[in-house]
Write an enzyme that holds these catalytic residues in place. Structure first.
Site, mmCIF file in Angstrom:
data_model
loop_
_atom_site.group_PDB
_atom_site.id
_atom_site.type_symbol
_atom_site.label_atom_id
_atom_site.label_comp_id
_atom_site.label_asym_id
_atom_site.label_seq_id
_atom_site.Cartn_x
_atom_site.Cartn_y
_atom_site.Cartn_z
ATOM 1 N N THR A 1 5.954 3.041 12.828
ATOM 2 C CA THR A 1 4.524 3.349 13.202
ATOM 3 C C THR A 1 4.422 4.034 14.436
ATOM 4 O O THR A 1 5.227 3.849 15.240
ATOM 5 C CB THR A 1 3.848 2.041 13.130
ATOM 6 O OG1 THR A 1 2.392 2.230 13.691
ATOM 7 C CG2 THR A 1 4.385 0.869 13.993
ATOM 8 N N ASP A 2 3.463 4.747 14.643
ATOM 9 C CA ASP A 2 2.961 5.325 16.186
ATOM 10 C C ASP A 2 2.798 4.133 17.031
ATOM 11 O O ASP A 2 2.494 4.412 18.274
ATOM 12 C CB ASP A 2 1.970 6.453 16.123
ATOM 13 C CG ASP A 2 0.296 5.990 15.399
ATOM 14 O OD1 ASP A 2 0.406 4.760 15.002
ATOM 15 O OD2 ASP A 2 -0.371 6.821 15.361
ATOM 16 N N GLU A 3 2.270 3.015 16.467
ATOM 17 C CA GLU A 3 1.792 2.038 17.439
ATOM 18 C C GLU A 3 2.910 1.512 18.730
ATOM 19 O O GLU A 3 2.596 0.919 19.579
ATOM 20 C CB GLU A 3 1.328 0.817 16.753
ATOM 21 C CG GLU A 3 0.061 1.071 15.779
ATOM 22 C CD GLU A 3 -0.791 -0.237 15.793
ATOM 23 O OE1 GLU A 3 -0.666 -1.353 16.018
ATOM 24 O OE2 GLU A 3 -1.661 0.154 14.576
ATOM 25 N N TYR B 1 2.379 -7.174 16.557
ATOM 26 C CA TYR B 1 2.679 -6.348 15.305
ATOM 27 C C TYR B 1 3.868 -5.030 15.843
ATOM 28 O O TYR B 1 4.849 -4.825 15.395
ATOM 29 C CB TYR B 1 1.695 -5.656 14.758
ATOM 30 C CG TYR B 1 1.965 -4.495 13.787
ATOM 31 C CD1 TYR B 1 2.655 -4.671 12.671
ATOM 32 C CD2 TYR B 1 1.433 -3.197 14.326
ATOM 33 C CE1 TYR B 1 3.055 -3.508 11.964
ATOM 34 C CE2 TYR B 1 1.539 -2.129 13.173
ATOM 35 C CZ TYR B 1 2.600 -2.157 12.254
ATOM 36 O OH TYR B 1 2.775 -0.954 11.431
ATOM 37 N N LYS C 1 7.591 -4.109 15.519
ATOM 38 C CA LYS C 1 8.069 -2.446 14.745
ATOM 39 C C LYS C 1 8.977 -2.078 15.751
ATOM 40 O O LYS C 1 9.904 -1.455 15.436
ATOM 41 C CB LYS C 1 7.015 -1.961 14.475
ATOM 42 C CG LYS C 1 6.149 -2.250 13.204
ATOM 43 C CD LYS C 1 6.884 -2.412 12.066
ATOM 44 C CE LYS C 1 7.214 -1.024 11.274
ATOM 45 N NZ LYS C 1 7.693 -1.252 9.897
ATOM 46 N N ALA D 1 8.897 -2.753 3.870
ATOM 47 C CA ALA D 1 8.675 -4.314 3.735
ATOM 48 C C ALA D 1 8.377 -4.509 5.211
ATOM 49 O O ALA D 1 9.088 -4.539 6.128
ATOM 50 C CB ALA D 1 9.533 -5.231 3.257
ATOM 51 N N TYR E 1 -13.614 -13.192 10.984
ATOM 52 C CA TYR E 1 -15.061 -12.565 11.285
ATOM 53 C C TYR E 1 -16.179 -13.595 11.540
ATOM 54 O O TYR E 1 -17.385 -13.070 11.513
ATOM 55 C CB TYR E 1 -15.510 -11.458 10.375
ATOM 56 C CG TYR E 1 -14.524 -10.211 10.299
ATOM 57 C CD1 TYR E 1 -14.612 -9.508 11.181
ATOM 58 C CD2 TYR E 1 -13.592 -10.164 9.216
ATOM 59 C CE1 TYR E 1 -13.738 -8.138 11.210
ATOM 60 C CE2 TYR E 1 -12.597 -9.184 9.107
ATOM 61 C CZ TYR E 1 -12.687 -8.166 10.172
ATOM 62 O OH TYR E 1 -12.047 -7.083 10.020
ATOM 63 N N ASN F 1 -2.189 6.279 11.395
ATOM 64 C CA ASN F 1 -3.091 5.563 10.476
ATOM 65 C C ASN F 1 -3.146 5.999 8.901
ATOM 66 O O ASN F 1 -3.475 7.098 8.981
ATOM 67 C CB ASN F 1 -4.492 5.186 10.812
ATOM 68 C CG ASN F 1 -4.390 4.407 11.853
ATOM 69 O OD1 ASN F 1 -3.819 4.536 12.968
ATOM 70 N ND2 ASN F 1 -5.146 3.176 11.718
ATOM 71 N N ASN F 2 -2.835 5.333 8.008
ATOM 72 C CA ASN F 2 -2.781 5.718 6.506
ATOM 73 C C ASN F 2 -4.096 5.305 5.945
ATOM 74 O O ASN F 2 -4.486 4.289 6.261
ATOM 75 C CB ASN F 2 -1.724 5.188 5.675
ATOM 76 C CG ASN F 2 -0.179 5.757 5.901
ATOM 77 O OD1 ASN F 2 0.633 5.953 4.917
ATOM 78 N ND2 ASN F 2 -0.074 6.249 7.180
ATOM 79 N N GLU G 1 5.234 -7.202 7.746
ATOM 80 C CA GLU G 1 3.613 -7.683 8.095
ATOM 81 C C GLU G 1 3.119 -6.350 8.773
ATOM 82 O O GLU G 1 3.817 -5.947 9.739
ATOM 83 C CB GLU G 1 3.713 -8.917 8.862
ATOM 84 C CG GLU G 1 4.479 -10.083 8.230
ATOM 85 C CD GLU G 1 3.470 -10.573 6.913
ATOM 86 O OE1 GLU G 1 2.288 -10.273 7.298
ATOM 87 O OE2 GLU G 1 4.071 -11.356 6.152
ATOM 88 N N PHE H 1 0.891 -1.206 0.020
ATOM 89 C CA PHE H 1 0.030 -0.144 0.194
ATOM 90 C C PHE H 1 0.831 1.324 -0.033
ATOM 91 O O PHE H 1 0.845 1.953 -1.173
ATOM 92 C CB PHE H 1 -0.992 -0.102 1.153
ATOM 93 C CG PHE H 1 -1.771 1.240 1.477
ATOM 94 C CD1 PHE H 1 -2.414 1.951 0.665
ATOM 95 C CD2 PHE H 1 -1.774 1.672 3.092
ATOM 96 C CE1 PHE H 1 -2.920 3.214 0.947
ATOM 97 C CE2 PHE H 1 -2.471 2.676 3.209
ATOM 98 C CZ PHE H 1 -3.049 3.502 2.278
#
Ligand code: NAD
Ligand code: DAU
Length: 349
Positions: free
Chosen positions: A132-134, A157, A161, A84, A348, A186-187, A86, A13
């Site tokens: 990432t901000d996470e 995840y 990171k 790159a 789900y 978040n993008n 996950e 993405f």
């Protein structure tokens, strides 16, 4: 002499927007896009630039040390822009090991190859790690993540990171490797795989399927249009201070449920359905384990130092994004057939 730059994860993405930005803008660079083409990688994202003379695609895995060392020897990459990974939190909950392998080990393999090639001559070289901000964990109702917020990751995840960020810093401190790290919120935008909130819900609204809202829907994220992230990456790759880190965000916080209502309304209008049709699809489902309550980025450093700021409002960006998915129904169908259906059933059920 052209400068060879390695972009990893360029078929995904964000990576595909970064590759396009660099290939179109910099004739003096040769961009090598290395991507393993996992479920998230898609060469259809790059059809418009795939024949450009300053672009090469290589299918390969960043954890494959032999391949990576060979590529560094052949191309002598002076710059690396490392995307790159996950990237989906829910998948990291069901299958954490692959996150450790790709995100930690893969980053180390790249760092090692870069170090071994340039350790006696760092001048003009750059390793840019996209994070990432996470990694900062979760905020309460107030406050913002700054570049000095302590790391406190909660999902496999974000832990993977965070670990990769630490290795990048450690290579900087130990070997003098010239790096920049950015931590983005978040993008959203064209080409995002429909496992993430916005494209998943767009796809479900098109198909009139339930919209699975985790928990009470009151979780908050800070959303940034993907092309604004690509522009920030271009800026920081060239101008970012060596051994420094930058937060990138949209100044744009939304509670999930409020965002979903705006999305439903825009979709109803664009699909010519009576207003309220899509909202009826909202279904509250079991919460994500360890769900972070709120992310919000203080992006004032990149703003003050370089004047960067988002170029579109959220409503504009969302509208462009929805239009892209409606126009590219074949892209959506191609990525949601096959294995996607198995994933969807399991996630789900
Ligand atoms: P994505 O999942 O869409 O793309 C990841 C790409 O990496 C895919 O093309 C995939 O094929 C490739 N890849 C995966 N494993 C690989 C391996 N072992 N070897 C080579 N290639 C491999 O992800 P994205 O959303 O575009 O995120 C890109 C980067 O930006 C990630 O590092 C992610 O952590 C970070 N990030 C993402 C967001 C977001 O909101 N999506 C926000 C901040 C940071
Ligand atoms: O903050 C940056 C991160 O943003 C990136 O590092 C990650 O790669 C990216 O996936 C994203 O992580 P999130 O977990 O925030 O994104 P996701 O789209 O999965 O979820 C956004 C919010 O929506 C979150 O609170 C969970 C919720 N959600 C998500 C899905 C997929 C739902 O309520 N239902 C869903 O079906």
């Amino acid at each position: 002499m052209k400068k060879y730059i390695l972009i990893t994860g360029g078929a995904g993405f964000i990576g595909s927007h970064v590759v396009r930005q660099f290939v179109n803008k910099y004739a003096n660079y040769h961009i090598v896009n290395l991507d393993a083409l996992t479920y998230a990688g898609n060469l259809e994202n790059l059809i418009d630039i795939e024949k450009e003379s300053n672009y090469t695609f290589i299918k390969g895995d960043i954890t494959d040390e032999i391949l990576i060392n060979q590529l560094f020897k052949t191309y002598r990459f002076e710059g690396v822009i490392h995307l790159a990974a996950e990237s989906h939190v829910d998948r990291s909950i069901t299958d954490p090991l692959v996150f450790a392998k790709t995100n930690i080990l893969g980053t180390m393999v790249l760092l090692n190859a870069f170090k071994n090639l340039w350790k006696n001559n760092w001048e003009g070289k750059r390793f840019y790690h996209i994070s990432t901000d996470e990694v900062y964990g979760s905020l309460g109702e107030t406050g913002l993540f700054t570049e000095t917020t302590s790391y406190d990751p909660n999902s496999p995840y974000s832990a993977s990171k965070a670990s990769s960020d630490h290795f990048v810093r450690a290579y900087g401190e130990t070997y003098g490797l010239p790096y920049v790290i950015s931590n983005c919120s978040n993008n959203y935008g064209p080409n995002q795989f429909p496992e993430k909130l916005i494209p998943l819900f767009i796809n479900n609204i098109i198909e009139q399927k339930p919209l699975p809202v985790y928990g009470n829907g009151k979780y908050t994220r800070d959303w940034l249009y993907v092309i604004d992230h690509a522009i920030a990456i271009d800026l920081l790759y060239h101008e970012g201070k060596n051994h420094d880190t930058y937060n990138i965000g949209g100044f744009n916080e939304w509670q999930n449920i409020e965002l979903i209502k705006v999305l439903c309304q825009q979709m109803d209008e664009k699909l010519g359905r009576p207003i309220g049709t899509s909202e009826k699809l909202i279904t509250y489902v079991k919460d994500r384990p360890g769900h972070d309550l709120r992310y919000a980025i203080d992006a004032s450093k990149i703003n003050k130092e370089f004047g960067w700021q988002p170029s579109v409002t959220f409503e504009e960006g969302l509208s462009i994004t929805i239009d892209w998915y409606l126009k590219n129904s074949e892209w959506l169908q191609n990525v949601t057939c096959g294995l996607y259906q198995d994933y969807y059933q399991k996630q789900y059920k």
